[in-house]
Design a protein around this motif. Structure first.
Motif, PDB file in Angstrom:
ATOM      1  N   LEU A 193       1.063  -0.948  -0.399  1.00  0.00           N
ATOM      2  CA  LEU A 193      -0.050   0.009  -0.050  1.00  0.00           C
ATOM      3  C   LEU A 193       1.010   1.042   0.117  1.00  0.00           C
ATOM      4  O   LEU A 193       0.546   2.388  -0.788  1.00  0.00           O
ATOM      5  CB  LEU A 193      -1.067   0.393   1.542  1.00  0.00           C
ATOM      6  N   THR A 194       2.446   0.806   0.489  1.00  0.00           N
ATOM      7  CA  THR A 194       2.824   2.373   0.739  1.00  0.00           C
ATOM      8  C   THR A 194       3.538   2.537  -1.227  1.00  0.00           C
ATOM      9  O   THR A 194       3.240   3.120  -1.243  1.00  0.00           O
ATOM     10  CB  THR A 194       3.690   1.706   1.954  1.00  0.00           C
ATOM     11  N   SER A 234       0.818   3.903  -3.490  1.00  0.00           N
ATOM     12  CA  SER A 234       0.512   5.517  -3.065  1.00  0.00           C
ATOM     13  C   SER A 234       1.871   6.243  -3.463  1.00  0.00           C
ATOM     14  O   SER A 234       1.634   7.438  -3.862  1.00  0.00           O
ATOM     15  CB  SER A 234       0.904   5.697  -1.260  1.00  0.00           C
ATOM     16  N   GLY A 248       1.189   7.982   1.766  1.00  0.00           N
ATOM     17  CA  GLY A 248       0.189   6.509   2.120  1.00  0.00           C
ATOM     18  C   GLY A 248       1.046   5.836   3.211  1.00  0.00           C
ATOM     19  O   GLY A 248       0.989   3.904   2.928  1.00  0.00           O
ATOM     20  N   ARG A 251       1.524   2.569   5.985  1.00  0.00           N
ATOM     21  CA  ARG A 251       0.846   2.207   6.554  1.00  0.00           C
ATOM     22  C   ARG A 251       2.513   0.841   7.651  1.00  0.00           C
ATOM     23  O   ARG A 251       3.158   0.308   6.915  1.00  0.00           O
ATOM     24  CB  ARG A 251       0.108   1.110   5.882  1.00  0.00           C
ATOM     25  N   ASN A 300       4.154  11.514   9.374  1.00  0.00           N
ATOM     26  CA  ASN A 300       4.042  10.817   8.987  1.00  0.00           C
ATOM     27  C   ASN A 300       4.262   9.666  10.456  1.00  0.00           C
ATOM     28  O   ASN A 300       4.915   9.433  11.032  1.00  0.00           O
ATOM     29  CB  ASN A 300       3.553   9.250   7.917  1.00  0.00           C
ATOM     30  N   ARG A 310      -5.621  11.512   8.689  1.00  0.00           N
ATOM     31  CA  ARG A 310      -6.526  10.500   8.170  1.00  0.00           C
ATOM     32  C   ARG A 310      -5.870   9.032   9.148  1.00  0.00           C
ATOM     33  O   ARG A 310      -4.657   8.458   9.457  1.00  0.00           O
ATOM     34  CB  ARG A 310      -5.238   9.981   6.555  1.00  0.00           C
ATOM     35  N   GLU A 335      -4.636  14.177  -2.794  1.00  0.00           N
ATOM     36  CA  GLU A 335      -4.611  13.228  -1.883  1.00  0.00           C
ATOM     37  C   GLU A 335      -5.379  12.230  -2.327  1.00  0.00           C
ATOM     38  O   GLU A 335      -5.910  12.416  -1.612  1.00  0.00           O
ATOM     39  CB  GLU A 335      -4.075  13.622  -0.285  1.00  0.00           C
ATOM     40  N   PRO A 393      -7.286   8.875  -2.817  1.00  0.00           N
ATOM     41  CA  PRO A 393      -7.700   7.741  -2.222  1.00  0.00           C
ATOM     42  C   PRO A 393      -7.084   6.255  -2.614  1.00  0.00           C
ATOM     43  O   PRO A 393      -6.722   7.008  -4.245  1.00  0.00           O
ATOM     44  CB  PRO A 393      -8.726   7.162  -1.742  1.00  0.00           C
ATOM     45  N   ALA A 394      -5.533   5.672  -2.509  1.00  0.00           N
ATOM     46  CA  ALA A 394      -5.328   4.285  -3.127  1.00  0.00           C
ATOM     47  C   ALA A 394      -5.797   3.160  -3.503  1.00  0.00           C
ATOM     48  O   ALA A 394      -7.268   2.934  -2.185  1.00  0.00           O
ATOM     49  CB  ALA A 394      -3.747   3.912  -3.109  1.00  0.00           C
ATOM     50  N   GLU A 437      -6.400   1.301   0.104  1.00  0.00           N
ATOM     51  CA  GLU A 437      -7.917   1.977   0.994  1.00  0.00           C
ATOM     52  C   GLU A 437      -9.037   1.635   0.965  1.00  0.00           C
ATOM     53  O   GLU A 437     -10.174   2.094   2.432  1.00  0.00           O
ATOM     54  CB  GLU A 437      -7.197   3.828   0.759  1.00  0.00           C
TER      55      GLU A 437
END
Length: 560
Positions: A47-48, A51, A86, A88, A301, A324, A372, A374-375, A378
């Protein structure tokens, strides 16, 4: 000729890394035992990188209409920023900081000369320093660095790259360093360090696995090798040599699960200055463990494992503006899952105000902040969070159609029946949600929602950032643009007057209801003026007004 690390190579790197992590995600999840055996490291890394890849694609999309291509610096900065927003989990957050460290060095590169020599434009001279900066920055971000983790693998990659670059610098043409040779060495160094992680971290040795985060980083470095050389590095076994049997590994991992430890993982993005973040680190370090704070230039983050999730979020509020926010209960997977509801709606919304409105209507929301998007991961998480057998997905943005389609396909493989309604604006999503009836047949509900969305024309008022050609003529920076169904139809100097012109055009074709969604900085007086304008010119048309919160444009309009 030295291979070049230009914008195209960065784009290829992101794509290949995403492909590799997608292929290896489940296996990496399966060997995840440190710092918590929660089986999600591979997913978080995927997921990172997803993004990061989306951010790089956005840079290329911005150049599609012109003859130029993105500068290498723009591409690597986008990659790092995308990873940051992004990121995680523990490993994903550290990977974001590694990419940021590389970007700090590579983004300053000057283009290669006409002969293709040297310079940071080809990345050869800069790759080793970039990897060194990445490793150093990642260690600084972790409150209590531990050897035998992704940090050790990153440091070993940097050291090997530096040795290779130093050995070759005197022999390459005109002193240029072959980027391919440097990254091959970095991969080899990382591979050796990964193999050693079970001997550095006792929990890995007992479980018979290598570090999951380090294994993911090796996949990312392998993608860089492929991007620069076209070569595919030799595969690395997921299991440690002392455990060849997968069943034995699974049993050993289960035995390594800690008896105690913090109950929650808390992650959020934070807008704050450096001094506030320094105080935040100190406070959070006293609340829990696995603290990682990455970022800079006002955007951070934050990742931590704690028992008091509320206190971790409150600390962020004191430091700046957290958003977020994601809180995961580590024990949730072991609990008996609740019964699935029959049907749910998942909607992407552009502001907090609409998120609240849609949530009140029963939808699970995904917030899309300005710049930004969403991917797909998400959206998949939101579908899972809805915990329903049937889900209606409303992307509410034409640019998210491919992302939403990928999320829907993933959810279907998990046994969820998903209907994707291709809503192109938030006002279409509101119209669809208004006719949603979960007690009727799924197909009938989807048809009704699709019909309502399709019958809603949409518009937005935006401010031009630069002079450009539009369907309505040439606009100048600062002009107010009225876009109807995605195309510029009106150019004006005043928000209210331009909005009235847009409404006039939209209502000329008829309508029963006007929906106005106002951004944070738009005064109530504008809504009052537009309501009066509609009432005076169209007696049979009703108007509803919503506050959208912080959104990318000041005003959204829907006409049903």
């Amino acid at each position: 000729m030295p291979q070049t690390l230009d914008a195209a190579a960065v784009r290829s790197w992101c794509s290949l890394a995403l492909e590799a992590l997608g292929r290896e995600r489940e296996e990496i999840d399966a060997i995840n035992v440190y710092p918590v055996a929660d089986g999600d490291t591979g997913t978080n890394l995927y997921l990172t990188v997803e993004s990061a890849a989306q951010a790089v694609e956005a840079v290329f999309a911005a150049h599609e209409t012109g003859a130029s291509v993105p500068a290498p610096g723009d591409a690597v900065r986008a990659m790092a920023h995308g990873a940051l927003i992004g990121a995680r989990g523990n490993s994903g957050t550290i990977l974001a900081q590694l990419l940021r460290g590389m970007a700090e060095v590579l983004a300053d590169a000057a283009p290669a000369d006409s002969e293709g020599n040297g310079g940071a434009g080809d990345g050869g001279d800069r790759l080793a320093p970039a990897l060194r900066r990445a490793a150093a920055l990642a260690r600084e971000a972790v409150a209590h660095p531990v050897e035998g983790t992704i940090l050790s693998v990153a440091s070993a990659a940097a050291e090997a790259a530096e040795r290779s670059a130093a050995e070759r610098s005197g022999t390459e043409r005109n002193g240029a360093v072959d980027a391919g040779a440097t990254v091959r060495a970095a991969y080899a160094g990382a591979r050796a360090a990964l193999a050693a992680t079970p001997d550095q971290l006792p929990v890995l040795g007992r479980a018979g696995v290598v570090d999951a985060g380090g294994r993911g980083l090796l996949a990312v470095l392998g993608a860089l090798v492929r991007s620069l050389t076209g070569e595919t590095p030799a595969a690395f076994p997921m299991r440690h040599r002392r455990y060849e049997d997968p069943a034995a590994v699974a049993s050993a991992i289960e035995s390594c699960a800690p008896a105690g430890g913090p109950a929650f993982e808390v992650i959020y993005l934070l807008e704050a200055d450096d001094r506030a973040v320094a105080r935040l680190r100190t406070r959070l370090d006293g609340l829990g463990d696995s603290l990682v704070v990455v970022g800079g230039d006002g955007l951070w983050n934050v990742h931590i494992h704690v028992d008091d999730a509320g206190a971790a979020v409150e600390a962020g509020v004191e430091a700046g503006r957290p958003y977020r926010i994601r809180i995961t209960h580590f024990g949730a997977a072991a609990e008996e899952p609740p019964e699935r509801v029959q049907r749910a709606v998942v909607a992407v919304v552009p502001g907090e105000g609409l998120a609240g409105l849609c949530a009140e209507a029963g939808a699970t929301t995904v917030l899309a902040r300005p710049g930004e998007p969403p991917a797909s991961g998400e959206l998949v998480e939101a579908i899972r969070r809805a915990h329903a057998r049937e889900v209606v997905l409303l992307p509410n943005d034409a640019a998210l159609r491919h992302t939403a389609a990928a999320a829907a396909e993933q959810a279907r493989t998990e046994g969820v029946r998903v209907a994707l309604i291709p809503t192109r604006a938030a006002v279409q999503g509101i119209a669809a949600l208004a006719v949603h009836q979960p007690d009727r047949r799924f197909d009938e509900d989807v048809v009704a929602m699709t019909t309502a969305a399709g019958a809603t024309r949409y518009a937005e008022l935006a401010v031009a950032e630069r002079q450009s050609w539009t369907m309505a003529g040439i606009c100048q920076a600062g002009d107010v643009l009225g876009l109807i169904d995605g195309d510029v139809a009106v150019i004006g100097a005043d928000l209210a007057a331009t909005a009235e012109a847009v409404l006039s055009r939209m209502l000329a074709a008829g309508g029963e209801l006007v929906t106005l969604v106002l951004g944070d900085e738009v005064p109530d007086a504008l809504a009052d003026r537009l309501e009066t304008y509609v009432r005076d010119g169209h007696l049979a048309v009703d108007t509803v007004v919503y506050r959208g919160g912080r959104q990318s444009v000041p005003l959204l309009i829907g006409v049903e």
